[in-house]
Design a protein around this motif. Sequence first.
Motif, PDB file in Angstrom:
ATOM      1  N   VAL A   1     -16.025  22.797  29.483  1.00 26.35           N
ATOM      2  CA  VAL A   1     -14.862  23.677  29.350  1.00 26.35           C
ATOM      3  C   VAL A   1     -14.039  23.658  30.631  1.00 26.35           C
ATOM      4  CG1 VAL A   1     -14.112  26.072  29.076  1.00 26.35           C
ATOM      5  CG2 VAL A   1     -15.944  25.177  27.645  1.00 26.35           C
ATOM      6  N   CYS A   2     -14.717  23.799  31.767  1.00 24.30           N
ATOM      7  CA  CYS A   2     -14.008  23.827  33.053  1.00 24.30           C
ATOM      8  C   CYS A   2     -13.318  22.498  33.337  1.00 24.30           C
ATOM      9  CB  CYS A   2     -14.986  24.160  34.177  1.00 24.30           C
ATOM     10  SG  CYS A   2     -15.670  25.829  34.103  1.00 24.30           S
ATOM     11  N   PHE A   3     -14.025  21.398  33.089  1.00 22.98           N
ATOM     12  CA  PHE A   3     -13.473  20.078  33.405  1.00 22.98           C
ATOM     13  C   PHE A   3     -12.251  19.763  32.549  1.00 22.98           C
ATOM     14  CE2 PHE A   3     -13.493  15.378  33.168  1.00 22.98           C
ATOM     15  CZ  PHE A   3     -13.378  15.102  34.524  1.00 22.98           C
ATOM     16  N   THR A   4     -12.362  19.993  31.257  1.00 24.08           N
ATOM     17  CA  THR A   4     -11.255  19.656  30.360  1.00 24.08           C
ATOM     18  C   THR A   4     -10.089  20.634  30.496  1.00 24.08           C
ATOM     19  OG1 THR A   4     -12.405  20.865  28.592  1.00 24.08           O
ATOM     20  CG2 THR A   4     -12.698  18.472  28.679  1.00 24.08           C
ATOM     21  N   ALA A   5     -10.392  21.916  30.754  1.00 24.96           N
ATOM     22  CA  ALA A   5      -9.312  22.883  30.969  1.00 24.96           C
ATOM     23  C   ALA A   5      -8.581  22.588  32.273  1.00 24.96           C
ATOM     24  CB  ALA A   5      -9.870  24.302  30.983  1.00 24.96           C
ATOM     25  N   GLY A   6      -9.334  22.186  33.298  1.00 30.12           N
ATOM     26  CA  GLY A   6      -8.690  21.790  34.544  1.00 30.12           C
ATOM     27  C   GLY A   6      -7.803  20.575  34.360  1.00 30.12           C
ATOM     28  N   ALA A   7      -8.299  19.601  33.592  1.00 28.88           N
ATOM     29  CA  ALA A   7      -7.491  18.412  33.303  1.00 28.88           C
ATOM     30  C   ALA A   7      -6.248  18.783  32.501  1.00 28.88           C
ATOM     31  CB  ALA A   7      -8.328  17.388  32.538  1.00 28.88           C
ATOM     32  N   ALA A   8      -6.407  19.696  31.538  1.00 32.47           N
ATOM     33  CA  ALA A   8      -5.259  20.147  30.750  1.00 32.47           C
ATOM     34  C   ALA A   8      -4.224  20.824  31.637  1.00 32.47           C
ATOM     35  CB  ALA A   8      -5.721  21.105  29.652  1.00 32.47           C
ATOM     36  N   GLY A   9      -4.698  21.621  32.591  1.00 36.39           N
ATOM     37  CA  GLY A   9      -3.779  22.279  33.511  1.00 36.39           C
ATOM     38  C   GLY A   9      -3.005  21.290  34.364  1.00 36.39           C
ATOM     39  N   ILE A  10      -3.674  20.225  34.798  1.00 34.84           N
ATOM     40  CA  ILE A  10      -3.001  19.197  35.600  1.00 34.84           C
ATOM     41  C   ILE A  10      -1.961  18.455  34.763  1.00 34.84           C
ATOM     42  CG2 ILE A  10      -3.336  17.020  36.825  1.00 34.84           C
ATOM     43  CD1 ILE A  10      -4.259  19.423  38.420  1.00 34.84           C
ATOM     44  N   VAL A  11      -2.341  18.071  33.544  1.00 35.72           N
ATOM     45  CA  VAL A  11      -1.407  17.344  32.672  1.00 35.72           C
ATOM     46  C   VAL A  11      -0.215  18.224  32.310  1.00 35.72           C
ATOM     47  CG1 VAL A  11      -1.136  16.216  30.431  1.00 35.72           C
ATOM     48  CG2 VAL A  11      -3.227  15.866  31.748  1.00 35.72           C
ATOM     49  N   PHE A  12      -0.479  19.480  31.989  1.00 32.58           N
ATOM     50  CA  PHE A  12       0.598  20.412  31.651  1.00 32.58           C
ATOM     51  C   PHE A  12       1.548  20.590  32.837  1.00 32.58           C
ATOM     52  CE2 PHE A  12       2.300  24.764  31.140  1.00 32.58           C
ATOM     53  CZ  PHE A  12       2.875  24.646  29.880  1.00 32.58           C
ATOM     54  N   SER A  13       0.991  20.720  34.024  1.00 37.70           N
ATOM     55  CA  SER A  13       1.814  20.865  35.229  1.00 37.70           C
ATOM     56  C   SER A  13       2.626  19.603  35.490  1.00 37.70           C
ATOM     57  CB  SER A  13       0.923  21.182  36.436  1.00 37.70           C
ATOM     58  OG  SER A  13       0.195  22.376  36.236  1.00 37.70           O
ATOM     59  N   ALA A  14       2.017  18.442  35.252  1.00 41.74           N
ATOM     60  CA  ALA A  14       2.731  17.180  35.454  1.00 41.74           C
ATOM     61  C   ALA A  14       3.912  17.058  34.496  1.00 41.74           C
ATOM     62  CB  ALA A  14       1.770  16.005  35.267  1.00 41.74           C
ATOM     63  N   PHE A  15       3.691  17.401  33.234  1.00 38.23           N
ATOM     64  CA  PHE A  15       4.792  17.393  32.270  1.00 38.23           C
ATOM     65  C   PHE A  15       5.884  18.376  32.683  1.00 38.23           C
ATOM     66  CE2 PHE A  15       2.162  15.418  28.769  1.00 38.23           C
ATOM     67  CZ  PHE A  15       3.041  14.371  28.540  1.00 38.23           C
ATOM     68  N   TYR A  16       5.482  19.524  33.186  1.00 36.73           N
ATOM     69  CA  TYR A  16       6.454  20.536  33.606  1.00 36.73           C
ATOM     70  C   TYR A  16       7.321  20.011  34.751  1.00 36.73           C
ATOM     71  CZ  TYR A  16       8.322  25.018  35.193  1.00 36.73           C
ATOM     72  OH  TYR A  16       9.165  26.040  35.566  1.00 36.73           O
ATOM     73  N   ILE A  17       6.687  19.326  35.702  1.00 36.31           N
ATOM     74  CA  ILE A  17       7.441  18.757  36.826  1.00 36.31           C
ATOM     75  C   ILE A  17       8.418  17.692  36.328  1.00 36.31           C
ATOM     76  CG2 ILE A  17       7.247  17.380  38.934  1.00 36.31           C
ATOM     77  CD1 ILE A  17       4.561  18.795  39.448  1.00 36.31           C
ATOM     78  N   LEU A  18       7.926  16.803  35.481  1.00 36.21           N
ATOM     79  CA  LEU A  18       8.756  15.693  35.013  1.00 36.21           C
ATOM     80  C   LEU A  18       9.904  16.164  34.124  1.00 36.21           C
ATOM     81  CD1 LEU A  18       5.912  13.146  34.143  1.00 36.21           C
ATOM     82  CD2 LEU A  18       7.500  13.003  36.066  1.00 36.21           C
ATOM     83  N   ILE A  19       9.619  17.088  33.219  1.00 32.72           N
ATOM     84  CA  ILE A  19      10.614  17.479  32.216  1.00 32.72           C
ATOM     85  C   ILE A  19      11.488  18.635  32.692  1.00 32.72           C
ATOM     86  CG2 ILE A  19      10.915  18.404  29.880  1.00 32.72           C
ATOM     87  CD1 ILE A  19       8.378  16.885  29.079  1.00 32.72           C
ATOM     88  N   ASP A  20      10.863  19.690  33.204  1.00 35.56           N
ATOM     89  CA  ASP A  20      11.623  20.898  33.543  1.00 35.56           C
ATOM     90  C   ASP A  20      12.170  20.888  34.967  1.00 35.56           C
ATOM     91  OD1 ASP A  20      11.367  23.019  31.230  1.00 35.56           O
ATOM     92  OD2 ASP A  20       9.431  22.031  31.348  1.00 35.56           O
ATOM     93  N   VAL A  21      11.408  20.352  35.899  1.00 34.72           N
ATOM     94  CA  VAL A  21      11.857  20.363  37.292  1.00 34.72           C
ATOM     95  C   VAL A  21      12.768  19.177  37.582  1.00 34.72           C
ATOM     96  CG1 VAL A  21      11.124  20.366  39.701  1.00 34.72           C
ATOM     97  CG2 VAL A  21       9.771  21.594  37.996  1.00 34.72           C
ATOM     98  N   TRP A  22      12.317  17.978  37.243  1.00 31.98           N
ATOM     99  CA  TRP A  22      13.100  16.776  37.535  1.00 31.98           C
ATOM    100  C   TRP A  22      14.074  16.408  36.419  1.00 31.98           C
ATOM    101  CZ3 TRP A  22       8.566  13.279  39.666  1.00 31.98           C
ATOM    102  CH2 TRP A  22       8.131  13.818  40.884  1.00 31.98           C
ATOM    103  N   GLY A  23      13.914  17.001  35.252  1.00 33.91           N
ATOM    104  CA  GLY A  23      14.853  16.753  34.163  1.00 33.91           C
ATOM    105  C   GLY A  23      14.676  15.423  33.457  1.00 33.91           C
ATOM    106  N   TRP A  24      13.492  14.821  33.557  1.00 34.66           N
ATOM    107  CA  TRP A  24      13.239  13.536  32.886  1.00 34.66           C
ATOM    108  C   TRP A  24      12.757  13.788  31.459  1.00 34.66           C
ATOM    109  CZ3 TRP A  24      10.150  10.328  37.064  1.00 34.66           C
ATOM    110  CH2 TRP A  24      10.985  10.136  38.174  1.00 34.66           C
ATOM    111  N   ARG A  25      13.615  14.280  30.625  1.00 38.93           N
ATOM    112  CA  ARG A  25      13.210  14.646  29.269  1.00 38.93           C
ATOM    113  C   ARG A  25      13.281  13.471  28.303  1.00 38.93           C
ATOM    114  NH1 ARG A  25      15.494  19.904  25.894  1.00 38.93           N
ATOM    115  NH2 ARG A  25      14.053  19.722  24.110  1.00 38.93           N
TER     116      ARG A  25
END
Length: 478
Positions: A365-389
């Motif tokens: 649970v911890c490992f996969t939730a941590g990975a999900a948090g990293i992937v979600f944050s990466a998408f947020y940076i790419l799409i919402d912060v940098w605008g690479w939608r």
Amino acid sequence: MADPGKMEEGLAHEENMEKKGDKLVEQQQQLQEQQQPLVKQKTKRVATLDAFRGLTIVLMILVDDAGGSYARIDHSPWNGCTLADFVMPFFLFIVGVAIALALKKIPKIKDAIKKICLRTLKLLFWGVLLQGGYSHAPNDLVYGVDMKLIRWCGILQRIALVYFIVAVIETLTTKRRPTVLEPGYSSIFTAYRWQWLGGFVAFVIYMTTTYSLYVPDWSFVVSTDSETTQYTVKCGMRGHLGPACNAVGYVDREVWGINHLYMYPVWQRLKACTHSSPSSGQIREDAPSWCRAPFEPEGLLSSILAILSGTIGIHYGHVLIHFKGHSERLKQWVSMALGLLIVAIILHFTDAIPINKQLYSFSYVCFTAGAAGIVFSAFYILIDVWGWRTPFLFLEWIGMNAMLIYVLGAQGILPAFVNGWYYKSTNNTLVFWIQKHVFNNVWHSERLGTLLYVIFAEITFYGVLSGILHKFGIYWKL
């Protein structure tokens, strides 16, 4: 000549009549507004969440259809974590985030509970229909299931349980939500302590049962066309985390019955079970008896701890709601993700609690939730912060129609429909022809051809299909 006094009285009377008329018009307008049905405002979709959901669907199709050729991306036979093992917890994480956003404002708690119950029932229905044994898609052109062997658990059933528990807690605690958080990093945790309490209760139930429940010896029967053989597995222990005598399997055998569990568990790819390990192969003659036994990877006890995956997801949704700055959100998300990954790695490599998808262990649970948090944050940076939608639009489209693509692609309903139109032989269909002549023969490799077929034929097709459906505003929502 008119009397000036009477003229003033007349003017005053007219003014009073006009005022009364204006008030009457206002009252009528207010009455009409009250009688008009409230129009539901369209909620703004979160592109990051849609892209993440789309990625998870893509991963599911990839590992389901290419995992047989590449065992390293298929589910880990027991301890460990492969690409396929991220799919389920990613879904549950996404469910949690979506619940936080969908239930941000709840006008009527009773109506919200009704909707939650209805959606849960829909998920359970589709789960049993698609994974209970009724559908034999995509290769077998038959349908139907013996009710003595129907499988009660599955992917959608687990999602239904997690969704129901997490959403009900979120709904019932709506009046306890803060509008403004207090200063401090931990304020978001204390503000939603009831959600975390629900996750903690699930954790306690799982850990207590897993390590304290006594697992006795158990038997099962394997039937073939020629003979029926009974096998016995010797246990008589507590706290065992191996395939044979764990409490997770014991609970499912007692609750559902051994005939209603998944008949082809991934542990059959262990070295103890087959010489072809880590790939699938014929079971060894000297293999332990449990190698031939059924096991439910989406069982009851493991699904209870899966509630914690949804709880972590809803926390990320709460952060998205309360923190408005990019840096504040990312600080919360990334720090928690790294903390979860560190806990998981320590538990796994110290052999305290191995990462295990089949048991849905706490470290998993911890490992996969941590990975999900990293992937979600990466998408947020790419799409919402940098605008690479734009580069991720196809993932967004798939994520917007996740249920439809799951049914058509991941469950093989669309390929089964196409395979139903064959020429002379059931192996001579458009799907098989494309895979063989366009991919396998061109690359002179069935393994590589299968991988390329899944990526460039299946996933690309579903991306285009999702885009067309999005263009016309067609979505399948439960």
